[in-house]
Design a protein around this motif. Sequence first.
Motif, PDB file in Angstrom:
ATOM      1  N   UNK A  72       0.866  -1.136   0.129  1.00 37.52           N
ATOM      2  CA  UNK A  72      -0.127  -0.119   0.027  1.00 37.52           C
ATOM      3  C   UNK A  72       0.906   1.229   0.164  1.00 37.52           C
ATOM      4  N   UNK A  73       2.077   1.134   0.458  1.00 39.36           N
ATOM      5  CA  UNK A  73       2.993   2.198   0.164  1.00 39.36           C
ATOM      6  C   UNK A  73       3.773   2.267  -1.182  1.00 39.36           C
ATOM      7  N   UNK A  74       4.344   1.123  -1.445  1.00 41.18           N
ATOM      8  CA  UNK A  74       5.358   1.228  -2.715  1.00 41.18           C
ATOM      9  C   UNK A  74       4.580   1.261  -3.948  1.00 41.18           C
ATOM     10  N   UNK A  75       3.627   0.322  -4.038  1.00 42.47           N
ATOM     11  CA  UNK A  75       2.884   0.345  -5.286  1.00 42.47           C
ATOM     12  C   UNK A  75       2.389   1.660  -5.663  1.00 42.47           C
ATOM     13  N   UNK A  76       1.623   2.301  -4.855  1.00 42.75           N
ATOM     14  CA  UNK A  76       1.243   3.754  -5.293  1.00 42.75           C
ATOM     15  C   UNK A  76       2.260   4.819  -5.585  1.00 42.75           C
ATOM     16  N   UNK A  77       3.514   4.659  -4.760  1.00 43.80           N
ATOM     17  CA  UNK A  77       4.394   5.438  -5.251  1.00 43.80           C
ATOM     18  C   UNK A  77       5.039   5.166  -6.497  1.00 43.80           C
ATOM     19  N   UNK A  78       4.946   3.930  -7.006  1.00 46.38           N
ATOM     20  CA  UNK A  78       5.301   3.500  -8.187  1.00 46.38           C
ATOM     21  C   UNK A  78       4.401   4.066  -9.398  1.00 46.38           C
ATOM     22  N   UNK A  79       3.083   3.952  -8.867  1.00 47.06           N
ATOM     23  CA  UNK A  79       2.353   4.424  -9.788  1.00 47.06           C
ATOM     24  C   UNK A  79       2.555   5.796 -10.229  1.00 47.06           C
ATOM     25  N   UNK A  80       2.499   6.791  -8.982  1.00 44.98           N
ATOM     26  CA  UNK A  80       2.697   8.142  -9.344  1.00 44.98           C
ATOM     27  C   UNK A  80       3.740   8.622  -9.851  1.00 44.98           C
ATOM     28  N   UNK A  81       4.897   7.816  -9.832  1.00 45.09           N
ATOM     29  CA  UNK A  81       6.334   8.528 -10.460  1.00 45.09           C
ATOM     30  C   UNK A  81       6.764   7.713 -11.826  1.00 45.09           C
ATOM     31  N   UNK A  82       6.189   6.497 -11.878  1.00 40.58           N
ATOM     32  CA  UNK A  82       6.636   5.733 -13.120  1.00 40.58           C
ATOM     33  C   UNK A  82       6.376   6.347 -14.386  1.00 40.58           C
ATOM     34  N   UNK A  83       7.273   6.292 -15.188  1.00 38.99           N
ATOM     35  CA  UNK A  83       6.728   6.756 -16.637  1.00 38.99           C
ATOM     36  C   UNK A  83       7.177   5.300 -17.603  1.00 38.99           C
TER      37      UNK A  83
END
Length: 600
Positions: free
Chosen positions: A303-314
């Motif tokens: 719940x912490x890592x996957x959303x951060x990936x979604x928010x910053x990933x290109x």
Amino acid sequence: MGFTKPDLPQVDPETFLRRPLMERMRVLAVDWAEHGFGSPRMVHTIYIVKLVVLYALGGVVIATATSNLPAFWHISQWWDQPIVYQKAVLWTVLLEAIGVAGSWGPLAGKVKPMTGGILFWARPGTIRLRPWKWVPLTAGDRRGPIDIVLYLALLIGVAVALFAPGAHSDSLSAALPDNTSGLVRPALLIAPIVLLILNGLRDKTIFLGARGEQYLPALIFFAALPFVDMIIALKLLILVVWVGAGVSKFGKHFSQVVPPMVSNSPSVPFTWLKRAHYRDFPRDLRPSRVADVMAHVGGTTVEVIAPLVLFFSTNWWLTGIAAAVMVIFHLFIVSTFPLAVPLEWNVLFAYATIFLFLGFPNQHGYAITDISSPWLAVVLIAALLFFPILGNFRPDKVSFLPSMRQYAGNWASAVWAFAPGAEAKLDRVTRTAKNQIDQFIEFGYEPEWAEVTMQRTIAWRTMHSQGRGLFSVLLRNLPDIDTRTVREAEFVCNSLIGFNFGDGHLHDEDLITAVQRQAGFAPGELIVVWVESQAWGSRVQRYKVIDAALGVIERGTWKVADAVAEQPWLPNGPIPLEVIWAQPNSRPGVHDDHERGALA
């Protein structure tokens, strides 16, 4: 477990109900570990039909039919349309505000009727709970004509925005030149925004019932921001919800949540798998290593890592994997049928994951760096983080919903202990529902089995960290506890105000005072033990003992470490308590022993 018959504990109810309270809790906690609430499959089927037909299919049909889009079965032609997402949010707000989404049905303590919400909030004389006493024009704790007008106007305002056709948007056309469906007209969103706030100032129950802490920001973004900024702001909103919820799970509480949640899931058919979540079933019901991994790897870390990936990933593949993880995460929660039953919310967030991060990926101009002004990003981040940060440092000031502690296990909660026969006095309170035990009896349960079923809910509470503390205070302070009727406050609250989502702030001394005006309990007839969430930086939880007739008569603390180290049924006796203050002579036998408290 049968389709129409509940899975009841293997006890003789008449004999069982004469046992000491904590012996009953031991039997029912062990039973919960294998069977959960024991609801018949029919109940879960009703929830699934409501979710699929009313919420999902109904929402898509309304969104497509009112937005000049192809029929609902042409998924590829509507799933990434911005107006569909806007109307999915509006549809969810409408159902939540009516009371037929979260906190609905038997798993939320609503049997007959299954709906709270509108049946309470559109009825004169029912209880309302203002959030702040200093706000002018909000005095009182009963619903009057102005409250009903404001509430019905909110429903109408949301419905008008939902059913109105889309309007042209220059910012949308600039980003998506081929779009023909438009966006919800911003002017139509002003009324729902204003009315949701006004309703919340008069009655926090309606605001929280409509999930205003999450949907109000979305409505504001729909109304005020140009299209690209709106998408980025919506990404920020869902990021804060996800990460805030994940961060709130750090600590000792969340591991206690997972085992009883998995045990209650009808999608976990194997008894051995349920037992594996406990350290040494049936002797030791503290969380096992399996539960710890589920909680802090499958839960907190994801719940912490996957959303951060979604928010910053290109990167398309990385974004796709992270999106799949979050969709599975939300569908898993749906499959467990948690007692607050936030099924619609989880489905919306699964769709939002796909819509926001796959429909409008960062690499296509929808990253945080593409926002029109860095100052806008600063304002959005500050506004979205304000209540989660304040609410975790000062949980007494902010509901656990804006604080993003929905599943954390770190909850304000309570148990109500009635003297024999005193529970019936709640029937004097103006409301739409009867006491839950009477609802179960009308549903067809024998009275003894209805009582056993009600005691399952307090056994569920003992399986969580705060439950050990609450029952410790009861045992220390009420010598007659074995003869009292003990109820889970969340369930009682549902029958009194039509809603609860696990938020103890909805059944604190303000509700008890409002109830007392009509119920008229004598001193000692209703004793409530209430506890606040653990604040960041603190090692304790702060409790109150409330006599409905006298008010708060004791305050104290317990250490969270002591609570999580004990078994649900407290075989070693109450955990250590520190009494900070006790009202002198609040009841016969009062003394100053800080180990025992004011009522022993």
